[in-house]
Design an enzyme around this catalytic site. Structure first.
Site: not given
Length: 189
Positions: A85, A131, A148
């Site tokens: 993303f 988020y 990540f």
């Protein structure tokens, strides 16, 4: 993670094991799979899970240090990596951030502490540390766990200096983020 493509670990009987891999890539791929396995075997991910892939050199970073980072972010889907993303790996600009400034998601602030220049780390971040229920429109669905791979390319540490009495003074302990020229009329010695 050890130099020269070694990985060491303890099993559940506290036996120490070492594995040597043929390449740095093979060692990093193994580290990523270990991190994903840890995530899939935990009943509920309630904090950042991380695995060093390359240790790097120098002092570990902490709050107040400035970093330049290359990263790629994936959605964690079906117990593994989903779609990318976000990434800056093939771009000209690195991400600049001051650790602890609150400008990035909480999972990065926590998961990057202790990294060193040249280090790479794999982070698996639960929704509450990313988020949350809001997500990011068009990119990150609500309540998404994120993965990540981050690499610290440059580091600017909060500097240490020495005081006139010979004791070491760290600017980490003072309100000023870095040493400033002496303007009060007193000399440094």
């Amino acid at each position: 993670v050890q130099p020269n493509n070694y990985v060491t670990f303890y099993d559940d009987q506290r036996q120490n094991w070492s594995i040597m891999f043929e390449s740095e890539k093979a060692a990093m791929d193994f580290g990523k799979q270990v991190c994903i396995a840890k995530c899939n075997s935990s009943p509920a991910l309630d904090s950042v899970l991380y695995q060093d892939l390359i240790l790097g050199e120098g002092q570990g970073v902490e709050g107040g240090d400035s970093l330049e980072i290359a990263y790629t972010g994936w959605l964690f889907q079906n117990n593994g990596l989903g779609q990318v993303f976000d990434s800056n790996v093939n771009k000209d600009k690195l991400l600049r951030l001051k650790l602890g400034s609150g400008k990035v998601i909480k999972g990065w602030e926590e998961g990057m502490v202790g990294m060193k220049k040249g280090g790479r780390r794999y982070l698996i971040i639960p929704p509450a540390w990313a988020y949350g229920a809001q997500g990011v429109a068009g990119r990150v669905p609500p309540d998404s766990t994120l993965v990540f791979e981050v690499e610290v390319r440059r580091v600017k540490l909060v500097k240490e200096c020495s005081a006139s009495d010979g004791q070491s003074v760290s600017s980490r302990d003072s309100p000023a983020p870095s040493p400033v020229p002496n303007s009060d009329g007193f000399s440094g010695d």
